[in-house]
Design a protein around this motif. Structure first.
Motif, PDB file in Angstrom:
ATOM      1  N   LEU A 119      14.622 -41.107   0.824  1.00 46.58           N
ATOM      2  CA  LEU A 119      13.476 -40.260   1.162  1.00 46.58           C
ATOM      3  C   LEU A 119      12.230 -40.695   0.389  1.00 46.58           C
ATOM      4  CD1 LEU A 119      15.012 -36.690   1.439  1.00 46.58           C
ATOM      5  CD2 LEU A 119      13.953 -38.042   3.244  1.00 46.58           C
ATOM      6  N   LEU A 120      12.406 -41.033  -0.862  1.00 44.34           N
ATOM      7  CA  LEU A 120      11.280 -41.494  -1.678  1.00 44.34           C
ATOM      8  C   LEU A 120      10.732 -42.811  -1.135  1.00 44.34           C
ATOM      9  CD1 LEU A 120       9.547 -40.996  -4.184  1.00 44.34           C
ATOM     10  CD2 LEU A 120      11.223 -42.301  -5.488  1.00 44.34           C
ATOM     11  N   LEU A 121      11.625 -43.716  -0.756  1.00 44.90           N
ATOM     12  CA  LEU A 121      11.205 -44.994  -0.180  1.00 44.90           C
ATOM     13  C   LEU A 121      10.468 -44.787   1.142  1.00 44.90           C
ATOM     14  CD1 LEU A 121      11.285 -48.041  -0.601  1.00 44.90           C
ATOM     15  CD2 LEU A 121      13.446 -48.087   0.652  1.00 44.90           C
ATOM     16  N   ALA A 122      10.962 -43.876   1.992  1.00 47.06           N
ATOM     17  CA  ALA A 122      10.303 -43.569   3.270  1.00 47.06           C
ATOM     18  C   ALA A 122       8.925 -42.955   3.009  1.00 47.06           C
ATOM     19  CB  ALA A 122      11.175 -42.634   4.094  1.00 47.06           C
ATOM     20  N   PHE A 123       8.844 -42.065   2.017  1.00 35.57           N
ATOM     21  CA  PHE A 123       7.562 -41.444   1.675  1.00 35.57           C
ATOM     22  C   PHE A 123       6.559 -42.491   1.206  1.00 35.57           C
ATOM     23  CE2 PHE A 123       4.794 -39.400  -1.467  1.00 35.57           C
ATOM     24  CZ  PHE A 123       4.177 -38.467  -0.649  1.00 35.57           C
ATOM     25  N   ILE A 124       6.993 -43.423   0.389  1.00 38.30           N
ATOM     26  CA  ILE A 124       6.111 -44.488  -0.103  1.00 38.30           C
ATOM     27  C   ILE A 124       5.659 -45.382   1.056  1.00 38.30           C
ATOM     28  CG2 ILE A 124       6.034 -46.573  -1.523  1.00 38.30           C
ATOM     29  CD1 ILE A 124       7.798 -45.108  -3.562  1.00 38.30           C
ATOM     30  N   ALA A 125       6.565 -45.740   1.950  1.00 41.18           N
ATOM     31  CA  ALA A 125       6.227 -46.595   3.102  1.00 41.18           C
ATOM     32  C   ALA A 125       5.222 -45.886   4.007  1.00 41.18           C
ATOM     33  CB  ALA A 125       7.492 -46.964   3.869  1.00 41.18           C
ATOM     34  N   LEU A 126       5.456 -44.614   4.272  1.00 38.62           N
ATOM     35  CA  LEU A 126       4.513 -43.863   5.104  1.00 38.62           C
ATOM     36  C   LEU A 126       3.156 -43.720   4.412  1.00 38.62           C
ATOM     37  CD1 LEU A 126       6.815 -41.103   6.652  1.00 38.62           C
ATOM     38  CD2 LEU A 126       5.750 -43.044   7.809  1.00 38.62           C
ATOM     39  N   SER A 127       3.148 -43.578   3.117  1.00 37.01           N
ATOM     40  CA  SER A 127       1.882 -43.487   2.376  1.00 37.01           C
ATOM     41  C   SER A 127       1.094 -44.801   2.477  1.00 37.01           C
ATOM     42  CB  SER A 127       2.142 -43.158   0.907  1.00 37.01           C
ATOM     43  OG  SER A 127       2.709 -41.886   0.780  1.00 37.01           O
ATOM     44  N   VAL A 128       1.806 -45.917   2.358  1.00 36.82           N
ATOM     45  CA  VAL A 128       1.145 -47.217   2.473  1.00 36.82           C
ATOM     46  C   VAL A 128       0.579 -47.394   3.879  1.00 36.82           C
ATOM     47  CG1 VAL A 128       1.561 -49.708   2.504  1.00 36.82           C
ATOM     48  CG2 VAL A 128       2.451 -48.315   0.629  1.00 36.82           C
ATOM     49  N   ILE A 129       1.355 -47.058   4.898  1.00 36.92           N
ATOM     50  CA  ILE A 129       0.887 -47.179   6.291  1.00 36.92           C
ATOM     51  C   ILE A 129      -0.329 -46.278   6.518  1.00 36.92           C
ATOM     52  CG2 ILE A 129       1.504 -46.676   8.684  1.00 36.92           C
ATOM     53  CD1 ILE A 129       4.360 -47.607   7.988  1.00 36.92           C
ATOM     54  N   ALA A 130      -0.288 -45.043   6.026  1.00 38.37           N
ATOM     55  CA  ALA A 130      -1.409 -44.121   6.186  1.00 38.37           C
ATOM     56  C   ALA A 130      -2.647 -44.652   5.473  1.00 38.37           C
ATOM     57  CB  ALA A 130      -1.037 -42.744   5.651  1.00 38.37           C
ATOM     58  N   THR A 131      -2.481 -45.254   4.311  1.00 42.66           N
ATOM     59  CA  THR A 131      -3.618 -45.819   3.577  1.00 42.66           C
ATOM     60  C   THR A 131      -4.241 -46.980   4.343  1.00 42.66           C
ATOM     61  OG1 THR A 131      -2.602 -45.178   1.479  1.00 42.66           O
ATOM     62  CG2 THR A 131      -4.323 -46.861   1.399  1.00 42.66           C
ATOM     63  N   VAL A 132      -3.400 -47.866   4.893  1.00 40.23           N
ATOM     64  CA  VAL A 132      -3.908 -49.012   5.663  1.00 40.23           C
ATOM     65  C   VAL A 132      -4.642 -48.524   6.912  1.00 40.23           C
ATOM     66  CG1 VAL A 132      -3.204 -51.012   7.033  1.00 40.23           C
ATOM     67  CG2 VAL A 132      -2.222 -50.647   4.771  1.00 40.23           C
ATOM     68  N   VAL A 133      -4.066 -47.566   7.618  1.00 41.54           N
ATOM     69  CA  VAL A 133      -4.722 -47.017   8.811  1.00 41.54           C
ATOM     70  C   VAL A 133      -6.045 -46.358   8.432  1.00 41.54           C
ATOM     71  CG1 VAL A 133      -4.525 -45.238  10.606  1.00 41.54           C
ATOM     72  CG2 VAL A 133      -2.608 -46.767  10.160  1.00 41.54           C
ATOM     73  N   GLY A 134      -6.068 -45.647   7.319  1.00 39.26           N
ATOM     74  CA  GLY A 134      -7.306 -45.014   6.856  1.00 39.26           C
ATOM     75  C   GLY A 134      -8.381 -46.046   6.538  1.00 39.26           C
ATOM     76  N   ILE A 135      -7.987 -47.150   5.911  1.00 42.94           N
ATOM     77  CA  ILE A 135      -8.949 -48.211   5.589  1.00 42.94           C
ATOM     78  C   ILE A 135      -9.498 -48.847   6.866  1.00 42.94           C
ATOM     79  CG2 ILE A 135      -9.162 -50.514   4.572  1.00 42.94           C
ATOM     80  CD1 ILE A 135      -7.238 -49.551   2.358  1.00 42.94           C
ATOM     81  N   VAL A 136      -8.609 -49.120   7.825  1.00 42.56           N
ATOM     82  CA  VAL A 136      -9.045 -49.727   9.098  1.00 42.56           C
ATOM     83  C   VAL A 136     -10.001 -48.796   9.825  1.00 42.56           C
ATOM     84  CG1 VAL A 136      -8.238 -50.426  11.380  1.00 42.56           C
ATOM     85  CG2 VAL A 136      -7.038 -51.230   9.340  1.00 42.56           C
ATOM     86  N   LEU A 137      -9.653 -47.513   9.893  1.00 38.59           N
ATOM     87  CA  LEU A 137     -10.546 -46.557  10.565  1.00 38.59           C
ATOM     88  C   LEU A 137     -11.880 -46.431   9.833  1.00 38.59           C
ATOM     89  CD1 LEU A 137      -8.076 -43.729  11.646  1.00 38.59           C
ATOM     90  CD2 LEU A 137      -9.185 -45.447  13.090  1.00 38.59           C
ATOM     91  N   SER A 138     -11.856 -46.513   8.520  1.00 41.19           N
ATOM     92  CA  SER A 138     -13.089 -46.451   7.747  1.00 41.19           C
ATOM     93  C   SER A 138     -13.992 -47.653   8.050  1.00 41.19           C
ATOM     94  CB  SER A 138     -12.759 -46.396   6.260  1.00 41.19           C
ATOM     95  OG  SER A 138     -13.930 -46.450   5.496  1.00 41.19           O
ATOM     96  N   VAL A 139     -13.385 -48.852   8.147  1.00 37.92           N
ATOM     97  CA  VAL A 139     -14.157 -50.055   8.476  1.00 37.92           C
ATOM     98  C   VAL A 139     -14.733 -49.942   9.888  1.00 37.92           C
ATOM     99  CG1 VAL A 139     -13.958 -52.531   8.928  1.00 37.92           C
ATOM    100  CG2 VAL A 139     -12.968 -51.564   6.862  1.00 37.92           C
ATOM    101  N   VAL A 140     -13.931 -49.474  10.833  1.00 38.41           N
ATOM    102  CA  VAL A 140     -14.413 -49.311  12.215  1.00 38.41           C
ATOM    103  C   VAL A 140     -15.561 -48.307  12.254  1.00 38.41           C
ATOM    104  CG1 VAL A 140     -13.777 -48.428  14.492  1.00 38.41           C
ATOM    105  CG2 VAL A 140     -12.265 -50.023  13.306  1.00 38.41           C
ATOM    106  N   ALA A 141     -15.416 -47.195  11.546  1.00 36.58           N
ATOM    107  CA  ALA A 141     -16.482 -46.189  11.518  1.00 36.58           C
ATOM    108  C   ALA A 141     -17.754 -46.758  10.895  1.00 36.58           C
ATOM    109  CB  ALA A 141     -16.025 -44.955  10.747  1.00 36.58           C
ATOM    110  N   THR A 142     -17.609 -47.571   9.863  1.00 38.89           N
ATOM    111  CA  THR A 142     -18.774 -48.187   9.215  1.00 38.89           C
ATOM    112  C   THR A 142     -19.481 -49.139  10.174  1.00 38.89           C
ATOM    113  OG1 THR A 142     -17.696 -48.024   7.065  1.00 38.89           O
ATOM    114  CG2 THR A 142     -19.528 -49.570   7.253  1.00 38.89           C
ATOM    115  N   VAL A 143     -18.713 -49.946  10.898  1.00 37.17           N
ATOM    116  CA  VAL A 143     -19.308 -50.887  11.856  1.00 37.17           C
ATOM    117  C   VAL A 143     -20.018 -50.130  12.978  1.00 37.17           C
ATOM    118  CG1 VAL A 143     -18.749 -52.631  13.601  1.00 37.17           C
ATOM    119  CG2 VAL A 143     -17.750 -52.780  11.327  1.00 37.17           C
ATOM    120  N   VAL A 144     -19.374 -49.102  13.516  1.00 39.24           N
ATOM    121  CA  VAL A 144     -19.995 -48.315  14.588  1.00 39.24           C
ATOM    122  C   VAL A 144     -21.273 -47.651  14.087  1.00 39.24           C
ATOM    123  CG1 VAL A 144     -19.689 -46.267  16.039  1.00 39.24           C
ATOM    124  CG2 VAL A 144     -17.880 -47.976  15.897  1.00 39.24           C
TER     125      VAL A 144
END
Length: 141
Positions: A15-40
């Protein structure tokens, strides 16, 4: 019971490993969306800036025009004929450049001032006829 403790420990680790993996994925998605929002946002800002600059240029052009026309009326009269001042300046330029002799310049200037509307198409037609005659003479040699 020791088996149950080991199973619970492995489950907690998974469960801890799944939580860490989901946190990393959420962080990467957040960064990508932030870059897209900045470009727009940057593109929208540049578009708005371009609209403001074009509006300012148009306003300055409109205020500078004085007559509200398309700018051609300054060089051409209301009937489409070139103004006398512009044609006179063109004749002077041709004379200075050596395209007209003194006699041609004076004759065309007199015609321009007599005519008053700046039409001296006879000079251009005669000059093109003279250049054709000169080319013909060269071929005859």
């Amino acid at each position: 019971m020791p088996r149950l403790g080991s199973l619970l420990l492995k489950s907690a680790g998974a469960l801890l490993l799944a939580f860490i993996a989901l946190s990393v994925i959420a962080t990467v998605v957040g960064i990508v969306l932030s870059v897209v929002a900045t470009v727009v946002t940057a593109v929208a800002t540049l578009a708005m800036l371009a609209v403001v600059v074009l509006a300012a240029v148009g306003l300055v052009s409109l205020l500078r025009d004085d007559g509200g026309g398309d700018g051609l009326e300054t060089e051409y009269g209301r009937d489409g004929a070139r103004s006398t001042d512009v044609r006179e300046e063109r004749l002077r330029s041709q004379y200075v450049d050596g395209e007209l002799s003194e006699a041609e310049f004076e004759r065309e200037l007199d015609r321009l001032l007599e005519d008053g509307n700046g039409r001296t198409d006879g000079l251009d037609a005669r000059r093109s006829r003279d250049s054709t005659t000169d080319r013909t003479r060269l071929w005859d040699r």
